[in-house]
Scaffold this motif. Structure first.
Motif: not given
Length: 262
Positions: A136-139, A141-147, A170-178, A250-257
């Protein structure tokens, strides 16, 4: 867009274990198919998991180092996996030849996502599941910490690898679905999936120091003194996610289509 050329070993030690978090969902989405095409197979974790379920697997990846790592992993596990150095959107496979297709964190790394998904659709048989994931568009926590650490240290910026607007999605499930619908696929499922990624701080830092993804590009562009400063800062930030066994969680989330040709 990002590339994994020359960073396969660093990726295997670090971010490959992150990407493996989607494997159960991808296997479920493509069951009960016994033939499995894994596009962008990387180090072979998903291909190996599919083979362990009794599937006949073809893993393809454009990076020869990744193909080599996947081959060694299959050999060590005694698994029979076919591997091919290739990638979308120019897969050297016949139209409608695949009965199940996975592309785990592929679409978010290619120079033309639509052309890539169109090629996945081309090789998939009618009604064959095509299961894809993106970050997804929001990185995380492991990447946000590096930034945060790089900014605080005053790191030199690197050129953006973001795709032109007319190619991006759009980096989201809806964006990939579209995007899937745009190339003629019917979407069966579009959702976010979440899990906890557990990794040692040294392994995670090895991935970044080895040049993986955007943090790797930033890290490699700094002076040795700046890299040391960033590392000290980011390890302190990561420590908020330390567990009793010495790992980071780290809690992480991905978009699946999951989609298919009509």
């Amino acid at each position: 867009m990002s590339t994994f050329h020359g960073v396969a070993d660093a990726y295997c030690r670090s971010f490959a274990t992150l990407c493996a978090g989607t494997i159960p969902a991808l296997l479920e989405a493509t069951a009960p198919a016994m033939d499995h095409l894994d596009v962008g197979c990387g180090t072979g974790d998903l291909a190996l998991a599919a083979a362990r379920e009794g599937r006949r697997v073809l893993g393809v990846d454009p990076d020869p180092d990744m193909v080599s790592l996947a081959g060694r992993a299959a050999s060590s596990a005694g698994a029979d996996i076919d591997l091919l150095g290739a990638g979308a959107p120019t897969l050297p496979l016949a139209d409608a030849s695949a009965v199940a297709v996975t592309a785990n964190f592929v679409v978010n790394h290619v120079p033309d996502p639509r052309a890539t998904v169109r090629d996945l659709a081309r090789v998939a048989a009618p009604s064959a599941p095509i299961a894809m994931t993106i970050w997804p568009a929001v990185p995380g926590p492991h990447l946000a910490a590096y930034g945060e650490a790089a900014t605080a240290a005053g790191a030199v910026a690197v050129p953006s690898m973001r795709l032109p607007e007319h190619l991006d999605l759009p980096r989201s499930a809806d964006g990939l679905a579209s995007l899937a619908e745009e190339v003629g696929l019917r979407v069966r499922r579009a959702a976010e999936i979440s899990w906890t990624w557990r990794i040692g701080a040294d392994d995670l830092m090895a991935g970044i120091a080895g040049g993986v993804a955007t943090p790797g590009r930033i890290h490699g562009a700094q002076t040795p003194a700046m890299r040391a400063d960033i590392e000290t800062r980011v390890r302190a930030l990561w420590s908020d996610h330390a567990t009793a066994d010495g790992l980071l969680a780290f809690p992480v989330t991905a978009a699946l289509v999951v989609a298919a040709r009509p």
